[in-house]
Enzyme design. Structure first.
Site: not given
Ligand code: NAD
Length: 484
Positions: A253, A287, A388
């Site tokens: 997601e 999101c 975004e």
């Molecule tokens: P992010 O991708 O920076 O981090 C999300 C998670 O992934 C964190 O726990 C982070 O530590 C982990 N992570 C980061 N790099 C990684 C890697 N290389 N390997 C494994 N894990 C890793 O996202 P964020 O800043 O926490 O959240 C915001 C983003 O989430 C926005 O882009 C938003 O649109 C999206 N989002 C999407 C939905 C949906 O349902 N589509 C819902 C909520 C948020």
């Protein structure tokens, strides 16, 4: 100061990774320490999850599992105020949001998927055979195994339980990696799991960041059978690469650049109310939020002025104060990212109708504040309109025809959500079918029936969550063919 420990095999344990401070976004103060998991703790968590799968959890009937999941929901509700305070301290989000959305939905997810698994069926087919005896096929729905759950910070408990609840309902065990920004409620949930009698190892939590840390250790771990992730598209790509080793399934997601389309026959007051929330709720850190608006020319000026008024109407401050309606950005880094787009809009010659900077916050100067912001006048290829931002801001562009609005809305690599505002039924149906997204709302936004498919198309994700769709990801179907 709270110390957030990892939760492995029913025990709270220190991690061997590099720990870090947890900050209150409203003031910037360090309010906790996060004990980050190293590779050893991630190994231990995955091992505990595997053992639980082979042990008591794997032997439990669906009815026994469901009874425990309902107790987890009750356990969250019994400690509602603690979960609420923990979520507010981690995110700075107003009590009015966290008490209505984050915590109640966090608990409800367990009941929703308890119901789902009890009523889920599988297919059967009778077939003819040359000897006349025939054969019967039926499918068994089996747990996938150990699921790695990687979560973002914007709706921490809600989005984490949206994955954990169906995973457990289906008989899997989980290792959760909460966002480094929001460790609290996932940790607290460990206490609830123990208190209600969920066997050790079924629910595990490892803390830390992503690359070179707990996130990467978990998603590259060879004994993880499937990975469910919500977060940025770029992180989703890295996780998909990690999952390709061993051909492990992923549910992704991801990000969006969601459009709202407002036709000139829309009910203007209701539209402004809905769109105002879509643009600014949770400081724009949703999101499904709307960062691009397309408004039919006849109502453009009135609409833009109405939206600017909504933007000016928010009250910032102490999130525990019921009168506060907008919190800060999650972190100094994210505040800087959002403000960099405010600067790009200025440099690109945008017309600013509201906000555009940092509010004057006496007493909360260290917080990560950003103003709700409305622009017009940018070209569609501006980074402000294409990328975004994940902040409380939106750009509004006029359009003349339905075809033009659809083309503008679809001109993006993303495909998560759209909201369409019109009183013309035919137009609503046509537009809802023509927009390239996973979720379309008509005359509403973020109205959620948890049984419906939820997810993104294009660069916004792979797969759908919700109702039976979650069960599809968290189970492996095995066909049994019996010669009669
Ligand atoms: P992010 O991708 O920076 O981090 C999300 C998670 O992934 C964190 O726990 C982070 O530590 C982990 N992570 C980061 N790099 C990684 C890697 N290389 N390997 C494994 N894990 C890793 O996202 P964020 O800043 O926490 O959240 C915001 C983003 O989430 C926005 O882009 C938003 O649109 C999206 N989002 C999407 C939905 C949906 O349902 N589509 C819902 C909520 C948020």
């Amino acid at each position: 100061m709270t110390t957030y420990l990892n939760f492995i095999d029913g025990q709270f344990v220190k991690g061997s990774g590099e720990g870090f401070a947890n900050r209150f976004p409203t003031t910037g103060e360090a309010i906790g320490d996060v004990s980050a998991a190293g590779r050893a703790e991630v190994d231990a968590a995955v091992g505990a999850a595997r053992a639980a799968l082979k042990g008591p959890w794997g032997r439990m009937s669906v009815q026994e599992r469901v009874a425990l999941l309902r107790k987890v929901a009750d356990g969250i509700n019994a400690r509602f105020d603690e979960f609420l305070a923990a979520e507010i301290r981690d995110t700075g989000k107003p009590r009015s949001i966290a008490s209505h959305i984050d915590i109640p939905r966090g608990a409800a997810n367990f009941n929703v998927f308890a119901d789902q698994i009890l009523t889920a069926s599988t297919e059967t087919f009778e077939m003819a055979t040359p000897d006349g005896g025939g054969a019967l096929n039926y499918a068994l729905r089996l747990p996938r195994g150990v699921i790695g759950v990687v979560c973002p910070w914007n709706l921490p408990l809600l989005l984490m339980t949206w994955k954990v609840a169906p995973a457990l309902a289906c008989g899997n065990t989980v290792v959760v990696k909460p966002s480094e920004e929001t460790p609290a409620t996932a940790t607290l949930l460990g206490e609830v799991m123990n208190a209600v009698g969920v066997p050790p190892g079924v629910y595990n939590v490892v803390h830390g960041t992503g690359p070179g840390a707990a996130g990467e250790f978990l998603t590259t771990h060879p004994d993880v059978d499937g990975i469910t992730f919500t977060g940025e598209t770029r992180t989703g790509e890295a996780i998909m690469r990690a999952a390709s080793t061993g051909v492990r399934p992923v549910s992704l997601e991801l990000g969006g650049k969601n459009a709202g389309i407002v036709f000139d026959d829309a009910d203007l007051d209701a539209t402004l109310e809905g769109i105002g929330r879509a643009c600014f709720a949770n400081t724009g850190q949703v999101c499904l939020g709307t960062e691009r608006l397309y408004v039919q020319r006849g109502i453009f000026d009135r609409f833009v002025e109405g939206l600017a008024q909504k933007a000016r109407g928010y009250r910032f401050g102490d999130p525990f104060d019921g009168a506060t309606t907008m919190g800060p950005a999650i972190s100094a880094e994210h505040q800087a990212k959002v403000l960099s787009y405010y600067e790009k809009a200025r440099a690109g010659g945008a017309t600013l109708l509201a906000g555009g900077g940092v509010p004057d916050m006496q007493g909360y100067e260290g917080g990560y504040w950003v103003e709700p912001t409305v622009w017009t006048g940018l070209r569609e290829d501006s980074p402000v309109v294409r990328e975004e931002i994940f902040g409380p801001c939106t750009h509004v562009t006029p359009f003349d025809t339905e075809e033009e609005a659809i083309a503008l809305a679809n001109d993006t690599p993303y495909g998560l959500a759209t909201s369409i505002w019109t009183t013309n039924l035919g137009r609503a149906h046509r537009t809802a079918k023509a927009v390239e997204v996973g979720i379309t709302w008509v005359n509403c936004w973020f109205l959620r029936d948890l049984r419906t498919p939820f997810g993104g198309s294009k660069a916004s994700g792979i797969g759908r969550e919700g109702g039976l769709h979650s069960l599809e990801f968290y189970t492996e179907l095995r066909n049994v063919c019996i010669k009669l």
